[in-house]
Design an enzyme around this catalytic site. Structure first.
Site, PDB file in Angstrom:
ATOM      1  N   ARG A 108     -10.408   9.180  81.745  1.00 42.74           N
ATOM      2  CA  ARG A 108     -10.830   8.743  80.600  1.00 42.74           C
ATOM      3  C   ARG A 108     -11.327   9.728  79.602  1.00 42.74           C
ATOM      4  O   ARG A 108     -11.449   8.745  78.770  1.00 42.74           O
ATOM      5  CB  ARG A 108     -13.119   8.245  81.381  1.00 42.74           C
TER       6      ARG A 108
ATOM      7  N   ARG B  22     -21.791   4.537  88.605  1.00 42.56           N
ATOM      8  CA  ARG B  22     -20.335   3.607  88.681  1.00 42.56           C
ATOM      9  C   ARG B  22     -19.322   4.402  88.894  1.00 42.56           C
ATOM     10  O   ARG B  22     -19.059   5.661  89.265  1.00 42.56           O
ATOM     11  CB  ARG B  22     -20.581   3.841  86.564  1.00 42.56           C
TER      12      ARG B  22
ATOM     13  N   ARG C  37     -11.381   0.561  70.126  1.00 42.48           N
ATOM     14  CA  ARG C  37     -11.180   2.537  71.098  1.00 42.48           C
ATOM     15  C   ARG C  37      -9.552   2.437  71.060  1.00 42.48           C
ATOM     16  O   ARG C  37      -8.830   3.494  71.036  1.00 42.48           O
ATOM     17  CB  ARG C  37     -11.141   1.684  72.891  1.00 42.48           C
TER      18      ARG C  37
ATOM     19  N   LYS D 255     -23.452   7.096  73.548  1.00 40.68           N
ATOM     20  CA  LYS D 255     -23.574   6.058  73.002  1.00 40.68           C
ATOM     21  C   LYS D 255     -24.783   4.731  73.452  1.00 40.68           C
ATOM     22  O   LYS D 255     -25.193   4.547  72.364  1.00 40.68           O
ATOM     23  CB  LYS D 255     -22.246   5.331  72.601  1.00 40.68           C
TER      24      LYS D 255
ATOM     25  N   ARG E  84     -24.475  11.298  86.597  1.00 38.92           N
ATOM     26  CA  ARG E  84     -25.076  10.028  86.168  1.00 38.92           C
ATOM     27  C   ARG E  84     -25.574   8.904  87.033  1.00 38.92           C
ATOM     28  O   ARG E  84     -24.444   8.855  87.984  1.00 38.92           O
ATOM     29  CB  ARG E  84     -24.182   9.508  84.793  1.00 38.92           C
TER      30      ARG E  84
HETATM   31  P1  AMP Z   1     -17.931   2.268  78.982  1.00 37.66           P
HETATM   32  O1  AMP Z   1     -18.886   1.294  79.110  1.00 37.66           O
HETATM   33  O2  AMP Z   1     -17.802   2.144  77.353  1.00 37.66           O
HETATM   34  O3  AMP Z   1     -17.489   3.880  78.795  1.00 37.66           O
HETATM   35  O4  AMP Z   1     -16.440   1.525  79.243  1.00 37.66           O
HETATM   36  C1  AMP Z   1     -16.035   1.375  79.810  1.00 37.66           C
HETATM   37  C2  AMP Z   1     -14.926   1.088  80.733  1.00 37.66           C
HETATM   38  O5  AMP Z   1     -14.518  -0.080  80.178  1.00 37.66           O
HETATM   39  C3  AMP Z   1     -13.285   1.931  80.081  1.00 37.66           C
HETATM   40  O6  AMP Z   1     -13.277   2.816  80.905  1.00 37.66           O
HETATM   41  C4  AMP Z   1     -12.371   0.361  80.086  1.00 37.66           C
HETATM   42  O7  AMP Z   1     -11.677   0.277  81.070  1.00 37.66           O
HETATM   43  C5  AMP Z   1     -13.590  -0.870  79.199  1.00 37.66           C
HETATM   44  N1  AMP Z   1     -13.574  -0.583  78.018  1.00 37.66           N
HETATM   45  C6  AMP Z   1     -14.642  -1.171  77.599  1.00 37.66           C
HETATM   46  N2  AMP Z   1     -14.935  -1.517  75.628  1.00 37.66           N
HETATM   47  C7  AMP Z   1     -13.353  -0.949  76.085  1.00 37.66           C
HETATM   48  C8  AMP Z   1     -12.271  -1.369  74.492  1.00 37.66           C
HETATM   49  N3  AMP Z   1     -12.588  -1.474  73.141  1.00 37.66           N
HETATM   50  N4  AMP Z   1     -10.944  -0.788  75.211  1.00 37.66           N
HETATM   51  C9  AMP Z   1     -10.372  -1.041  76.218  1.00 37.66           C
HETATM   52  N5  AMP Z   1     -11.195  -1.015  77.131  1.00 37.66           N
HETATM   53  C10 AMP Z   1     -12.464  -1.264  77.145  1.00 37.66           C
END
Ligand code: AMP
Length: 216
Positions: A172, A161, A89, A14, A128
């Site tokens: 996740r 990460r 989400r 994404k 990654r």
């Molecule tokens: P991402 O980089 O989008 O994979 O986000 C990393 C982490 O940030 C996720 O595993 C969640 O802990 C938190 N996070 C990101 N976006 C959201 C969201 N819209 N709602 C809740 N937690 C989020």
């Protein structure tokens, strides 16, 4: 003006595709994950409350995320259109976004679902690596990090990460299937959803995405 939502499992690509789309359409990317990580790094109150959820691969509570998006969405630099990457989400987040958009007179053009099988996600995320200096993303097998000195902005400082470690990836993915995939039906019933096969070359996926946006 274009407002687009990107849905897909973690590691679906994404972020990478979002960057290309934003450049092409002159719209701004709002990545909740990036905003949260920046807040964690700077140890802001938001970062402090989000950190433990993120490290465990859990979702940060809806109230925190919705408040954060409310602030972002009204920034003048986002008035040309927004690509939401990693938000909403959950169903409550989607409903909150609908309400905000009505209030602000914004239209939702498309919801793009990037589909990638779980096995592929595990392979992608476990390999990654990211450069702290230039923020580029690499993969230890498919796209190995360069010589540190070849960094765009100095010396590459490659890290993994915390939430890309194996057991957190599984968590996740489970969270995605459990809490985020209900959004597929939600947006499908509104006639906004387009499914995109997220396995293939960067260019071929980008091509599918631009067609989906143009057919709006
Ligand atoms: P991402 O980089 O989008 O994979 O986000 C990393 C982490 O940030 C996720 O595993 C969640 O802990 C938190 N996070 C990101 N976006 C959201 C969201 N819209 N709602 C809740 N937690 C989020």
């Amino acid at each position: 003006m274009k407002n687009i939502i990107f849905i897909g499992p973690p590691g679906a690509g994404k972020g990478t595709q979002a960057e290309l789309i934003c450049k092409n359409y002159g719209i701004k990317q709002i990545s909740t994950g990036d905003i949260l990580r920046a807040n964690v790094a700077q140890m802001t109150p938001l970062g402090i409350s989000a950190k433990s959820f993120m490290e465990k691969g859990k979702l940060v509570p809806d109230e925190i995320i919705i408040k954060m998006i409310k602030e972002e969405i009204t920034k003048p630099e986002n008035s040309n259109g927004i690509l939401f990457d990693g938000f909403p989400r959950t169903i409550p987040q989607a409903i909150a976004l609908d309400n905000m958009m009505v209030e602000l007179g914004m239209n939702l053009d498309r919801v793009l679902l990037l589909e990638v099988p779980d096995e592929e996600i595990i392979l992608r995320l476990s390999g990654r690596r990211i450069c702290r200096t230039c923020q580029r993303t690499f993969h230890i097998v498919f796209n190995p990090p360069p010589d540190p000195k070849e960094c765009d902005r100095g010396v590459c400082d490659i890290y993994q990460r915390e939430d890309d470690k194996e057991e957190t990836i599984m968590k996740r993915l489970a969270v995605y299937h459990d809490q985020t995939s209900p959004l597929i039906d939600y947006y499908e019933s509104k006639g906004k959803l387009v499914r995109i096969n997220g396995v293939g070359s960067l260019e071929s996926i980008y091509d599918l995405i631009t067609k989906a946006i143009q057919n709006n």
